[in-house]
Motif scaffolding. Structure first.
Motif, PDB file in Angstrom:
ATOM      1  N   ARG A 120       0.848  -1.205   0.000  1.00 28.90           N
ATOM      2  CA  ARG A 120       0.000   0.000   0.000  1.00 28.90           C
ATOM      3  C   ARG A 120       0.875   1.244   0.000  1.00 28.90           C
ATOM      4  N   PRO A 121       1.050   1.823  -1.151  1.00 27.53           N
ATOM      5  CA  PRO A 121       1.933   2.997  -1.268  1.00 27.53           C
ATOM      6  C   PRO A 121       1.678   4.049  -0.192  1.00 27.53           C
ATOM      7  N   GLU A 122       0.407   4.234   0.179  1.00 27.40           N
ATOM      8  CA  GLU A 122       0.116   5.297   1.133  1.00 27.40           C
ATOM      9  C   GLU A 122       0.646   4.987   2.530  1.00 27.40           C
ATOM     10  N   LEU A 123       0.996   3.741   2.788  1.00 24.58           N
ATOM     11  CA  LEU A 123       1.516   3.396   4.113  1.00 24.58           C
ATOM     12  C   LEU A 123       3.034   3.381   4.153  1.00 24.58           C
ATOM     13  N   ILE A 124       3.617   3.255   2.986  1.00 20.56           N
ATOM     14  CA  ILE A 124       5.076   3.134   2.950  1.00 20.56           C
ATOM     15  C   ILE A 124       5.734   4.348   3.583  1.00 20.56           C
ATOM     16  N   ALA A 125       5.240   5.524   3.226  1.00 25.97           N
ATOM     17  CA  ALA A 125       5.863   6.749   3.720  1.00 25.97           C
ATOM     18  C   ALA A 125       5.837   6.814   5.244  1.00 25.97           C
ATOM     19  N   SER A 126       4.676   6.544   5.832  1.00 23.34           N
ATOM     20  CA  SER A 126       4.608   6.665   7.287  1.00 23.34           C
ATOM     21  C   SER A 126       5.498   5.619   7.958  1.00 23.34           C
ATOM     22  N   ASN A 127       5.520   4.439   7.380  1.00 24.50           N
ATOM     23  CA  ASN A 127       6.368   3.400   7.954  1.00 24.50           C
ATOM     24  C   ASN A 127       7.840   3.774   7.878  1.00 24.50           C
ATOM     25  N   ARG A 128       8.166   4.281   6.735  1.00 29.02           N
ATOM     26  CA  ARG A 128       9.545   4.720   6.544  1.00 29.02           C
ATOM     27  C   ARG A 128       9.891   5.810   7.564  1.00 29.02           C
ATOM     28  N   ALA A 129       8.934   6.686   7.818  1.00 31.66           N
ATOM     29  CA  ALA A 129       9.182   7.771   8.764  1.00 31.66           C
ATOM     30  C   ALA A 129       9.551   7.220  10.140  1.00 31.66           C
ATOM     31  N   TYR A 130       8.855   6.153  10.550  1.00 31.06           N
ATOM     32  CA  TYR A 130       9.165   5.572  11.848  1.00 31.06           C
ATOM     33  C   TYR A 130      10.558   4.972  11.852  1.00 31.06           C
ATOM     34  N   LEU A 131      10.854   4.247  10.790  1.00 33.47           N
ATOM     35  CA  LEU A 131      12.178   3.648  10.705  1.00 33.47           C
ATOM     36  C   LEU A 131      13.237   4.741  10.792  1.00 33.47           C
ATOM     37  N   ASN A 132      12.983   5.841  10.094  1.00 35.98           N
ATOM     38  CA  ASN A 132      13.954   6.932  10.101  1.00 35.98           C
ATOM     39  C   ASN A 132      14.135   7.534  11.489  1.00 35.98           C
ATOM     40  N   LYS A 133      13.055   7.629  12.230  1.00 36.80           N
ATOM     41  CA  LYS A 133      13.187   8.157  13.588  1.00 36.80           C
ATOM     42  C   LYS A 133      14.125   7.293  14.407  1.00 36.80           C
ATOM     43  N   ALA A 134      13.925   5.983  14.281  1.00 36.79           N
ATOM     44  CA  ALA A 134      14.775   5.071  15.040  1.00 36.79           C
ATOM     45  C   ALA A 134      16.224   5.182  14.581  1.00 36.79           C
ATOM     46  N   LEU A 135      16.385   5.284  13.267  1.00 38.52           N
ATOM     47  CA  LEU A 135      17.752   5.390  12.739  1.00 38.52           C
ATOM     48  C   LEU A 135      18.394   6.710  13.177  1.00 38.52           C
ATOM     49  N   ASN A 136      17.629   7.772  13.141  1.00 38.21           N
ATOM     50  CA  ASN A 136      18.176   9.076  13.508  1.00 38.21           C
ATOM     51  C   ASN A 136      18.591   9.123  14.967  1.00 38.21           C
ATOM     52  N   LEU A 137      17.746   8.552  15.788  1.00 38.62           N
ATOM     53  CA  LEU A 137      18.082   8.527  17.205  1.00 38.62           C
ATOM     54  C   LEU A 137      19.420   7.838  17.407  1.00 38.62           C
ATOM     55  N   LEU A 138      19.566   6.692  16.778  1.00 34.91           N
ATOM     56  CA  LEU A 138      20.802   5.939  16.920  1.00 34.91           C
ATOM     57  C   LEU A 138      21.975   6.731  16.337  1.00 34.91           C
ATOM     58  N   ASN A 139      21.709   7.377  15.247  1.00 36.71           N
ATOM     59  CA  ASN A 139      22.727   8.222  14.629  1.00 36.71           C
ATOM     60  C   ASN A 139      23.242   9.263  15.620  1.00 36.71           C
ATOM     61  N   ARG A 140      22.325   9.926  16.293  1.00 34.79           N
ATOM     62  CA  ARG A 140      22.723  10.939  17.278  1.00 34.79           C
ATOM     63  C   ARG A 140      23.554  10.327  18.381  1.00 34.79           C
ATOM     64  N   ILE A 141      23.107   9.164  18.839  1.00 33.18           N
ATOM     65  CA  ILE A 141      23.853   8.491  19.907  1.00 33.18           C
ATOM     66  C   ILE A 141      25.265   8.177  19.449  1.00 33.18           C
ATOM     67  N   LEU A 142      25.331   7.601  18.268  1.00 31.47           N
ATOM     68  CA  LEU A 142      26.644   7.189  17.759  1.00 31.47           C
ATOM     69  C   LEU A 142      27.545   8.398  17.543  1.00 31.47           C
ATOM     70  N   THR A 143      26.977   9.450  17.011  1.00 34.83           N
ATOM     71  CA  THR A 143      27.780  10.652  16.783  1.00 34.83           C
ATOM     72  C   THR A 143      28.299  11.220  18.090  1.00 34.83           C
ATOM     73  N   SER A 144      27.418  11.287  19.085  1.00 33.38           N
ATOM     74  CA  SER A 144      27.875  11.841  20.365  1.00 33.38           C
ATOM     75  C   SER A 144      28.958  10.944  20.951  1.00 33.38           C
ATOM     76  N   GLY A 145      28.782   9.635  20.800  1.00 28.37           N
ATOM     77  CA  GLY A 145      29.781   8.708  21.300  1.00 28.37           C
ATOM     78  C   GLY A 145      31.118   8.889  20.578  1.00 28.37           C
ATOM     79  N   LYS A 146      31.015   9.133  19.311  1.00 27.41           N
ATOM     80  CA  LYS A 146      32.234   9.332  18.517  1.00 27.41           C
ATOM     81  C   LYS A 146      32.953  10.593  18.983  1.00 27.41           C
ATOM     82  N   GLN A 147      32.189  11.659  19.154  1.00 28.63           N
ATOM     83  CA  GLN A 147      32.785  12.917  19.604  1.00 28.63           C
ATOM     84  C   GLN A 147      33.388  12.779  20.989  1.00 28.63           C
TER      85      GLN A 147
END
Lengths: 202, 202, 202, 202
Positions: free
Chosen positions: A121-148
DNA sequence: AATGAATGAGAGTTCATTCAT
DNA sequence: TATGAATGAACTCTCATTCAT
């Protein structure tokens, strides 16, 4: 019951209907659960269900989104409360370890069925992707802060590592979807933690 | 017209029917594909279909099993042809990398739908588990031989590592199920390869 | 707050509810209009609606009867005010001509839907017939008085002519139900007037 | 029964299903007739019905169109066979007179319900209008040829008269929809014939 | 062996009506 | 008196499976 019911009451009822529907979906899956099943389980009429939701699909989607909201939310809470990046990751692994396999299985089955459903269902892909991105972004921030902070290696590709982290976790749960026992699952999670940490630090 | 060819002919036909049904399932999913879709796609009648298979479900299960047979088979072939354990793992990663994402997505969706489906049918769990075990055992053998040859660290827990290997791979595919581009996917696969190899060696 | 006004108040309210329901029926038709539509349009609850009427059908029937009462009433008024029979008929044609087509269409659709509805309910046929008879009788009286005054031909069959008069008018409206423009409609009405008058006089 | 059935058989069956559905619609009306009613009446399953038609609405529309096709067709036949315009009109009135009222009522009810139904569906208005136009055009041609042959008055507005002709006829049927007896109906039809003929000639 | 018309249980959804508050 | 949440029977439509030919 019925006249001039408070908004709060309705919200509560709505939530209880969702909870009941969730039980059905967890037990039998979305497609196999009928609106009759849900109504019977809730001891209400099908009409009532449709007074709160416009379709069976809407219930499903709301459930899936609520679930993802909760996950993101609880990760965010954890993030705020935890100082070091490494500690945060350890916490997350600790959580994974604590979740009983049978519970994890039900959720994962639900999640996978929804994902395959959403993938058509194309109309659901975007919202699902958005959730995945939130999780990825959060981890990204964690990893970046850890790196710094010097906790992780300087040449770490955080974006890639974020993917790996979730992939590793979801993939393992998938391996244990059909069977396998809790102890083995936890033993492998330990190894997985080692592997990931090693990857991040050296 | 056909005095004895029958048996071989039937087997061949059966295979071609399966292939056609697979296309339908890959395109629309198991639940959304109707027996009419399959028969129309194959340009045969539904009656004929039911002459070769007892139910839509049977087709589905045979397809899923055939798919897993193929994977095991191709891994075995690769195993026989490859000398070093490390080389074997590299080969496998190379394969992962070569598979176009859109193809991978179709297969994964098929696989996930079947897995969730199977998770509700006790009689399917055992056979599915058997396939997973074959893949795990094969990897176990590879890892053990690599350990004995000194390619991997001496204290490696092969059984656990075998799980990790597949988990990591399936998990990543899952992350890219809904979208994402081939290049990013391959970049992360590279990192994943590093991570796993590091884990095996040190 | 309201000690005795009650009865009058209720009647007034009842009338306003009918008016609101009528708007809905004119817009969407009886079957397509839901009790929710009506209540929403009136900004009252469905319960209130059912306090004034026992069913959706009752509203419909009262509306249809009220409409016919109005028509008879207005014809009677016109009758009293007009001296010559010919002048009365001219007046009626003038009225037909003045009614905008889009308004006529809504009413006709309402009328036709009710007529088909009534044709399946024996208990409604009698009352409907009574209304038709009133209209026919009125015209009968007009025609008879015109005949006696020498305005119409001596061998005129008034009862038959009364039918013709209404038939001609309803039939033309029916022809323009789906489309057609006001000017064409009026042009034909003119011809129709000629035809009828000719028929009455010679 | 079932394999390799001829196209003719299917067409025949299709026609018989339409005929059965028509009986139901004539008896109870479109909205009040359920797909169960139709299937029960035809002693077939609902599924079969949907094998021949895509929806209940489609059956209805096909029936209505077929009915209008028949009318146009039979008028055309009559037209070809009849020499003088006047004779043609007389024939048509003769036909009106011959049709029993109870039969006419069923058809008219069907026709009216369809017309109100169609008036709310823009996609049906055009086709319905097309049928009306065919009938009007046919009459136009008749009237024109009659005018040229000197059968009708020289200043006759054929287009307007065509409308009048149908209006007069439908309107009268409408007056007798709910009740009235055949003799009275025919008597008025006679007067109507006089009126129209007078209008055309002088 | 192959056909595809026929089946019928059951799906999701709607809506006039009721009644506890 | 007014409310509107709750009801549940009834609706249209689907589709895996069967079986007469």
């Amino acid at each position: 019951m019925s006249p001039k019911v408070t908004e709060a009451y309705k919200e509560e009822k709505r939530a209880s209907l969702l909870a009941g529907a969730l039980r059905c979906f967890l037990d039998k899956g979305f497609q196999a659960t009928t609106t009759d099943d849900i109504a019977r389980h809730l001891r209400i009429s099908k009409g009532t269900l449709y007074g709160y939701f416009t379709s069976k699909e809407e219930i499903y989607i709301q459930l899936a989104h609520a679930r993802m909201d909760d996950m993101i939310e609880s990760l965010n809470t954890l993030y705020v409360e935890t100082s070091s990046a490494k500690a945060m990751l350890r916490h997350m692994f600790e959580r994974f370890r604590r979740q009983p396999l049978d519970e994890l299985r039900k959720w994962l089955t639900f999640h996978l069925e929804f994902t395959t459903y959403a993938s058509r269902r194309p109309e659901l892909i975007a919202s699902n992707r958005a959730y995945l991105n939130k999780a990825l972004n959060l981890l990204n921030r964690i990893l970046t802060s850890g790196k710094q902070a010097g906790e992780f290696r300087a040449d770490l590709d955080e974006s890639s590592a974020a993917y790996l982290f979730w992939a590793v976790r979801d993939g393992l749960a998938l391996s244990f979807l059909l069977d396998g026992d809790d102890n083995e699952y936890r033993r492998i999670l330990d190894d997985m933690e080692d592997m990931v940490m090693k990857h991040l630090t050296a």
